[in-house]
Design a protein around this motif. Structure first.
Motif, PDB file in Angstrom:
ATOM      1  N   ILE A 163      40.133  -4.628 -47.997  1.00  0.00           N
ATOM      2  CA  ILE A 163      40.329  -5.226 -46.675  1.00  0.00           C
ATOM      3  C   ILE A 163      41.684  -4.756 -46.161  1.00  0.00           C
ATOM      4  CG2 ILE A 163      40.323  -7.348 -45.334  1.00  0.00           C
ATOM      5  CD1 ILE A 163      37.729  -6.838 -46.839  1.00  0.00           C
ATOM      6  N   THR A 164      41.709  -4.102 -45.017  1.00  0.00           N
ATOM      7  CA  THR A 164      42.941  -3.535 -44.478  1.00  0.00           C
ATOM      8  C   THR A 164      42.937  -3.675 -42.962  1.00  0.00           C
ATOM      9  OG1 THR A 164      44.311  -1.527 -44.418  1.00  0.00           O
ATOM     10  CG2 THR A 164      41.930  -1.229 -44.308  1.00  0.00           C
ATOM     11  N   SER A 165      44.003  -3.168 -42.329  1.00  0.00           N
ATOM     12  CA  SER A 165      44.099  -3.158 -40.874  1.00  0.00           C
ATOM     13  C   SER A 165      45.077  -2.064 -40.468  1.00  0.00           C
ATOM     14  CB  SER A 165      44.555  -4.521 -40.330  1.00  0.00           C
ATOM     15  OG  SER A 165      45.892  -4.784 -40.709  1.00  0.00           O
ATOM     16  N   ASP A 166      45.041  -1.695 -39.195  1.00  0.00           N
ATOM     17  CA  ASP A 166      45.902  -0.627 -38.712  1.00  0.00           C
ATOM     18  C   ASP A 166      47.379  -1.005 -38.758  1.00  0.00           C
ATOM     19  OD1 ASP A 166      43.788   1.021 -38.255  1.00  0.00           O
ATOM     20  OD2 ASP A 166      43.511   0.415 -36.172  1.00  0.00           O
ATOM     21  N   CYS A 168      48.903  -3.122 -40.965  1.00  0.00           N
ATOM     22  CA  CYS A 168      49.281  -3.703 -42.254  1.00  0.00           C
ATOM     23  C   CYS A 168      50.175  -2.710 -42.985  1.00  0.00           C
ATOM     24  CB  CYS A 168      48.028  -4.023 -43.080  1.00  0.00           C
ATOM     25  SG  CYS A 168      48.379  -4.516 -44.769  1.00  0.00           S
ATOM     26  N   PHE A 169      51.494  -2.966 -42.984  1.00  0.00           N
ATOM     27  CA  PHE A 169      52.429  -2.059 -43.625  1.00  0.00           C
ATOM     28  C   PHE A 169      52.359  -2.177 -45.148  1.00  0.00           C
ATOM     29  CE2 PHE A 169      54.080  -2.265 -39.370  1.00  0.00           C
ATOM     30  CZ  PHE A 169      54.517  -0.967 -39.136  1.00  0.00           C
ATOM     31  N   THR A 170      51.988  -3.354 -45.648  1.00  0.00           N
ATOM     32  CA  THR A 170      51.850  -3.499 -47.098  1.00  0.00           C
ATOM     33  C   THR A 170      50.712  -2.640 -47.633  1.00  0.00           C
ATOM     34  OG1 THR A 170      52.570  -5.791 -46.787  1.00  0.00           O
ATOM     35  CG2 THR A 170      51.685  -5.217 -48.939  1.00  0.00           C
ATOM     36  N   CYS A 171      49.698  -2.394 -46.780  1.00  0.00           N
ATOM     37  CA  CYS A 171      48.558  -1.588 -47.229  1.00  0.00           C
ATOM     38  C   CYS A 171      48.987  -0.162 -47.572  1.00  0.00           C
ATOM     39  CB  CYS A 171      47.478  -1.560 -46.145  1.00  0.00           C
ATOM     40  SG  CYS A 171      46.857  -3.196 -45.669  1.00  0.00           S
ATOM     41  N   ILE A 172      50.059   0.321 -46.936  1.00  0.00           N
ATOM     42  CA  ILE A 172      50.501   1.689 -47.182  1.00  0.00           C
ATOM     43  C   ILE A 172      50.980   1.847 -48.622  1.00  0.00           C
ATOM     44  CG2 ILE A 172      52.164   3.454 -46.481  1.00  0.00           C
ATOM     45  CD1 ILE A 172      52.132   2.242 -43.709  1.00  0.00           C
ATOM     46  N   HIS A 173      51.569   0.813 -49.189  1.00  0.00           N
ATOM     47  CA  HIS A 173      52.124   0.908 -50.532  1.00  0.00           C
ATOM     48  C   HIS A 173      51.045   0.983 -51.599  1.00  0.00           C
ATOM     49  CE1 HIS A 173      56.137   0.216 -48.937  1.00  0.00           C
ATOM     50  NE2 HIS A 173      55.693  -0.842 -48.289  1.00  0.00           N
ATOM     51  N   ILE A 174      49.864   0.447 -51.327  1.00  0.00           N
ATOM     52  CA  ILE A 174      48.805   0.471 -52.347  1.00  0.00           C
ATOM     53  C   ILE A 174      47.906   1.689 -52.199  1.00  0.00           C
ATOM     54  CG2 ILE A 174      48.811  -2.053 -52.365  1.00  0.00           C
ATOM     55  CD1 ILE A 174      46.055  -1.921 -50.990  1.00  0.00           C
ATOM     56  N   GLU A 175      48.111   2.504 -51.161  1.00  0.00           N
ATOM     57  CA  GLU A 175      47.231   3.642 -50.923  1.00  0.00           C
ATOM     58  C   GLU A 175      47.191   4.625 -52.096  1.00  0.00           C
ATOM     59  OE1 GLU A 175      45.009   4.293 -48.811  1.00  0.00           O
ATOM     60  OE2 GLU A 175      45.328   2.522 -47.584  1.00  0.00           O
ATOM     61  N   PRO A 176      48.329   4.996 -52.729  1.00  0.00           N
ATOM     62  CA  PRO A 176      48.232   5.934 -53.864  1.00  0.00           C
ATOM     63  C   PRO A 176      47.381   5.383 -55.008  1.00  0.00           C
ATOM     64  CG  PRO A 176      50.490   5.789 -53.059  1.00  0.00           C
ATOM     65  CD  PRO A 176      49.727   4.709 -52.370  1.00  0.00           C
ATOM     66  N   VAL A 197      40.052  -5.129 -40.538  1.00  0.00           N
ATOM     67  CA  VAL A 197      39.993  -6.450 -39.922  1.00  0.00           C
ATOM     68  C   VAL A 197      40.031  -6.351 -38.399  1.00  0.00           C
ATOM     69  CG1 VAL A 197      41.160  -8.686 -39.754  1.00  0.00           C
ATOM     70  CG2 VAL A 197      41.066  -7.494 -41.944  1.00  0.00           C
ATOM     71  N   GLY A 198      40.776  -5.376 -37.862  1.00  0.00           N
ATOM     72  CA  GLY A 198      40.863  -5.243 -36.416  1.00  0.00           C
ATOM     73  C   GLY A 198      39.556  -4.834 -35.783  1.00  0.00           C
ATOM     74  N   HIS A 199      38.709  -4.102 -36.523  1.00  0.00           N
ATOM     75  CA  HIS A 199      37.453  -3.610 -35.962  1.00  0.00           C
ATOM     76  C   HIS A 199      36.249  -4.425 -36.425  1.00  0.00           C
ATOM     77  CE1 HIS A 199      39.672   0.524 -35.904  1.00  0.00           C
ATOM     78  NE2 HIS A 199      40.093  -0.308 -34.960  1.00  0.00           N
ATOM     79  N   THR A 212      45.529  -9.371 -45.486  1.00  0.00           N
ATOM     80  CA  THR A 212      45.512  -7.946 -45.809  1.00  0.00           C
ATOM     81  C   THR A 212      46.818  -7.586 -46.508  1.00  0.00           C
ATOM     82  OG1 THR A 212      46.445  -7.428 -43.635  1.00  0.00           O
ATOM     83  CG2 THR A 212      44.045  -7.328 -43.854  1.00  0.00           C
ATOM     84  N   PRO A 213      46.756  -6.705 -47.516  1.00  0.00           N
ATOM     85  CA  PRO A 213      45.520  -6.131 -48.068  1.00  0.00           C
ATOM     86  C   PRO A 213      44.872  -7.067 -49.076  1.00  0.00           C
ATOM     87  CG  PRO A 213      47.416  -5.234 -49.205  1.00  0.00           C
ATOM     88  CD  PRO A 213      47.982  -6.155 -48.147  1.00  0.00           C
ATOM     89  N   SER A 214      43.564  -6.929 -49.223  1.00  0.00           N
ATOM     90  CA  SER A 214      42.809  -7.680 -50.221  1.00  0.00           C
ATOM     91  C   SER A 214      41.793  -6.740 -50.861  1.00  0.00           C
ATOM     92  CB  SER A 214      42.085  -8.876 -49.600  1.00  0.00           C
ATOM     93  OG  SER A 214      42.995  -9.824 -49.093  1.00  0.00           O
ATOM     94  N   ILE A 215      41.479  -7.008 -52.101  1.00  0.00           N
ATOM     95  CA  ILE A 215      40.463  -6.252 -52.832  1.00  0.00           C
ATOM     96  C   ILE A 215      39.362  -7.225 -53.249  1.00  0.00           C
ATOM     97  CG2 ILE A 215      39.975  -4.739 -54.774  1.00  0.00           C
ATOM     98  CD1 ILE A 215      41.853  -3.476 -52.819  1.00  0.00           C
TER      99      ILE A 215
END
Length: 782
Positions: A163-166, A168-176, A197-199, A212-215
């Motif tokens: 679960i993410t959004s455009d 969500c800056f925390t989501c960037i850290h989990i991307e790798p 979530v935005g869409h 966000t973020p959630s798994i």
């Protein structure tokens, strides 16, 4: 001279930099949510919501075939996300920003425009910008896709959903970490999904993702939230824990014969995996889950002393993983693969080509449809050679001879199977009617349609397994290949009985074990706020138990109360009221549904239990509760029924959200769009099944004689389906203005008793919701 020129050039560059920094540059592509929705800054939330719904209907990609419909729909959803949140709206009105994580009072508008119009390495300034990494768009999920494709597929493989959004800056850290996990788990057969979530806010709400973020994990249609730190090892273990237990059985020298000979009872091939690793690999577990309906799986640890004889018997190479597949012969494998790096594609091909026994037994209609499919084209004819026999030991020689015959006739056009007459009596009667022959009997048939029509012909002389019988069967099969009209009889076959239905009790016990395990897991992973209802229930039970023991301990045992004389009947016998059965309550226990009691009274209500909730207001509380108690009093004997009331003055948003979940994603209530006044939920009754996630709806319908002289027979409150008919409460204002008098409010629940009868019968329509909305998050202070 060179130094002077350098100084002048540096002054010019600095001057230009300051001018561009201080002058606000307005871009033509400036995003304005008010313009997108066509509303003004003074518009109310109701007007914004109405505009959003109209535009969403018009520009939804499933209905609008315009090439730019999807981009427009995304802008509409993003605009509504900003304007529907008061904090985001105020932040945008004051600073013109969309950044959720930037603090108020830090506009930085001029620098933002400067950054957008000059291309440079933004990592030098350490300003990370939200962006979707690598191929997240490949895994994007929509609500309709999730319901129609992902949920059915989750019964064959687990899904890992982010679960993410455009913004969500925390989501960037989990991307790798997410990228590495996706590349590994997708190759093993795990489904991957991403929800923005935005869409797709509706899908995120249905999944129960509130941040966000959630798994999330999805398997067998059930959603599980990931609670631990987002690292590769934890996510891999999370997927492995989603899989059911008992998928793979540990095999040693002691139990391997029982395991391989289980093909007769389970009617499945058996697979053995030999590996040096002491634990079962995730790849093998995922394959076992995908083919659990067709194949039984076992694992042999090559490093144990208890498996030495097994390795020698099948001559296993201990330097590479080996898979052996056994069918009817437990001494010799029917197929084998060995590879140093076992791939999921290799495993799928290996198991798919060996899903059935050489001669499987027809135990249900699904297996019959797969073994003997309906003819589609002339070149794809499939003939089913069926042996009608019995389970008695006297039939074993004939059954073994039929198996031997089938092993030497491996033509693709022929499928061999057998059936027990007693277990499938209707099928055997349809094929052996008007014939004196009794089992064992061989029948050749060809299915013509899914309704059950077949062409067939029984082999003359029956079947005893002799060489003469084999020769006669082979001769008629050769004749069938040359002349399809050889099948000169037709019949309509009934649907096969499910012989494994008797195993329902065992499956129920396994499900109960998984359910208890899930409860323990939820207790260990829940925070204190979520655990408060459970702890309150436990301490209440202990208090009652302790109080009972104390009262009995301190009671005076020497003084016994005199027993009351039972009332005598006319014949002098004691009344039946003196029986040991506990008396029925003379009152209805109704509790208020609040954010404190919400979890225990709905979300975690025991299976099979239903909470009947009355919706009321402060002004109508006393009148409606009194009427409600009278209507449901006769149903209080059921231990599975609970009664509560909900104050709509405090929880209107929860009602709006729940009733909206019962609709199609693109369906919009016309009454809400056209009428300016809010829906009056006073007198609504909801029957909520917390475990199965559905509710039945009762809407109040006037049935008294006070308005217009309508009799009780004219009212339609049975409205048990939740729909209002011609005599409904909502239509009365055309002739009689609405009134909040005690008499009118009292009549709102006139037909509730009839509705309760249909609820107990199970004939009411059910509205399913993937997840219950959170009452604490949607509660507004009065």
């Amino acid at each position: 001279m060179t130094r002077i020129r350098a100084v002048v050039a540096l002054q010019v560059i600095v001057t230009l930099f300051l001018l561009l920094l201080c002058s606000p540059v307005q871009t033509a592509s400036e995003f304005n949510p008010y313009k997108v929705l066509g509303v003004t800054k003074s518009s109310s939330q109701a007007e914004i919501k109405k505009a959003y719904k109209q535009l969403a209907r018009e520009w939804h990609p499933d209905k609008n075939k315009d090439p730019g419909a999807e981009d427009t729909f995304i802008k509409i959803s993003k605009s509504y996300e900003i304007l529907s949140n008061e904090d985001k709206r105020a932040n945008y009105d004051q600073y013109g920003q969309l950044d959720e994580n930037r603090h108020h009072g830090q506009p930085q508008q001029g620098f933002r425009h400067f950054q957008d119009n000059f291309y440079f390495d933004e990592s030098f300034f350490h300003f990370p910008r939200p962006s979707r990494d690598f191929a997240d768009s490949k895994y994007m999920l929509r609500y309709t896709q999730y319901v129609s494709d992902v949920i059915p597929d989750s019964f064959k493989r687990p899904y890992l959903i982010k679960i993410t959004s455009d913004w969500c800056f925390t989501c960037i850290h989990i991307e790798p970490v997410w990228k590495e996990v996706v590349l590994e788990l997708e190759a093993l057969g795990v489904g991957i999904g991403v929800v923005d979530v935005g869409h797709e806010r509706r899908l995120a709400n249905h999944l129960g993702a509130h941040r966000t973020p959630s798994i999330l994990g999805l398997i067998n249609g059930k959603v599980t939230i990931f609670h631990y730190a987002i690292v590769k090892e934890h996510l891999r273990q999370f997927v492995e824990d989603l899989l059911p237990h008992r998928l793979v059985e540990k095999i040693t020298d002691r139990n391997y014969l029982d395991f391989l000979n289980g093909w007769h009872e389970e009617n499945k091939p058996h697979v053995l995996l030999f590996d040096q690793v002491p634990v079962v690999s995730l790849l093998y577990k995922l394959a076992a889950f995908a083919y659990k309906d067709y194949v039984r799986f076992g694992f042999v640890d090559q490093g144990l002393m208890e498996t030495v004889n097994l390795l020698q018997q099948f001559n296993i190479n201990t330097y590479a993983p080996t898979m052996l597949l056994f069918k009817e012969n437990a001494e010799k494998p029917a197929d084998i693969i060995q590879a140093q790096g076992m791939k999921r594609q290799i495993v799928d091909e290996f198991i798919s080509s060996n899903r059935f026994l050489l001669v499987p037994r027809l135990v249900n209609q699904k297996l019959f449809d797969e073994l003997c499919p309906v003819k589609q084209f002339h070149r794809r004819r499939k003939y089913c050679v069926l042996l009608i026999t019995a389970a008695d030991k006297s039939f074993n020689p004939g059954n073994n001879a039929f198996l031997s015959f089938a092993s030497f006739n491996s033509k693709e056009v022929l499928r061999f199977a057998y059936v027990y007459q007693k277990q499938q009596q209707p099928l055997c009667d349809a094929l052996l009617k008007n014939k004196e022959s009794m089992p064992p009997q061989v029948v050749i048939l060809e299915r013509r349609n899914t309704a059950g029509k077949v062409l067939y012909r029984a082999i003359t002389g029956g079947w005893n397994g002799s060489e003469e019988d084999k020769y006669r069967l082979q001769e008629q099969l050769d004749l069938l290949q040359k002349d399809p009209s050889f099948l000169n009889y037709d019949a309509m076959l009934p649907e096969l009985n499910n012989e494994f239905a008797s195993m329902f009790l065992i499956q129920w016990l396994y499900s109960g074990y998984d359910y208890l395990s899930q409860i323990v897991e939820d207790v260990l992973q829940s925070n204190w706020r979520e655990m408060m209802p459970l702890l309150s229930l436990i301490f209440s039970a202990l208090f009652i138990l302790f109080g009972t023991v104390v009262i009995q301990a301190f009671s005076d045992s020497g003084e016994e109360p005199k027993p009351k004389e039972a009332p005598k009947t006319e014949n002098g016998s004691a009344s039946a009221a003196n029986s040991s059965r506990p008396p029925k309550k003379n009152f209805v226990e109704v509790t208020e549904l609040t954010d404190i009691t919400y979890t225990s009274n709905l979300v975690k209500l025991r299976p099979g239990h239903i909470n009947v909730v009355l919706v009321l207001t402060d002004a109508t509380k006393n009148v409606l509760l009194s009427k409600f108690a009278k209507e449901v009093y006769s149903f209080t004997g059921s231990l599975t029924m609970h009664y509560s009331f909900l104050n709509v003055d405090k929880h209107r948003q929860w009602m709006d959200s729940l009733l909206e979940f019962a609709q199609d994603p693109m369906q919009v209530d016309s009454d809400e769009d056209e009428a300016d006044h809010k829906v009056d939920y006073t007198g609504y009754v909801l029957a909520l099944n917390g475990r199965k996630k559905y509710f039945c709806l009762f809407k109040p319908v006037y049935t008294g004689d006070d308005l217009g002289g309508r009799s009780s027979d004219d009212g339609g409150a049975g409205s048990s389906s939740g729909s209002l008919r011609s005599g409904s409460w909502e239509e009365q204002p055309h002739k009689h203005p609405r009134s909040t008098s005690t008499l009118q409010i009292h009549h709102k629940l006139d037909r509730l008793g009839l509705w309760m009868e249909r609820l107990m019968e199970g004939t009411l329509p059910r509205h399913y919701v993937p997840t219950w909305p959170g009452l604490d998050k949607l509660t507004t202070n009065k």
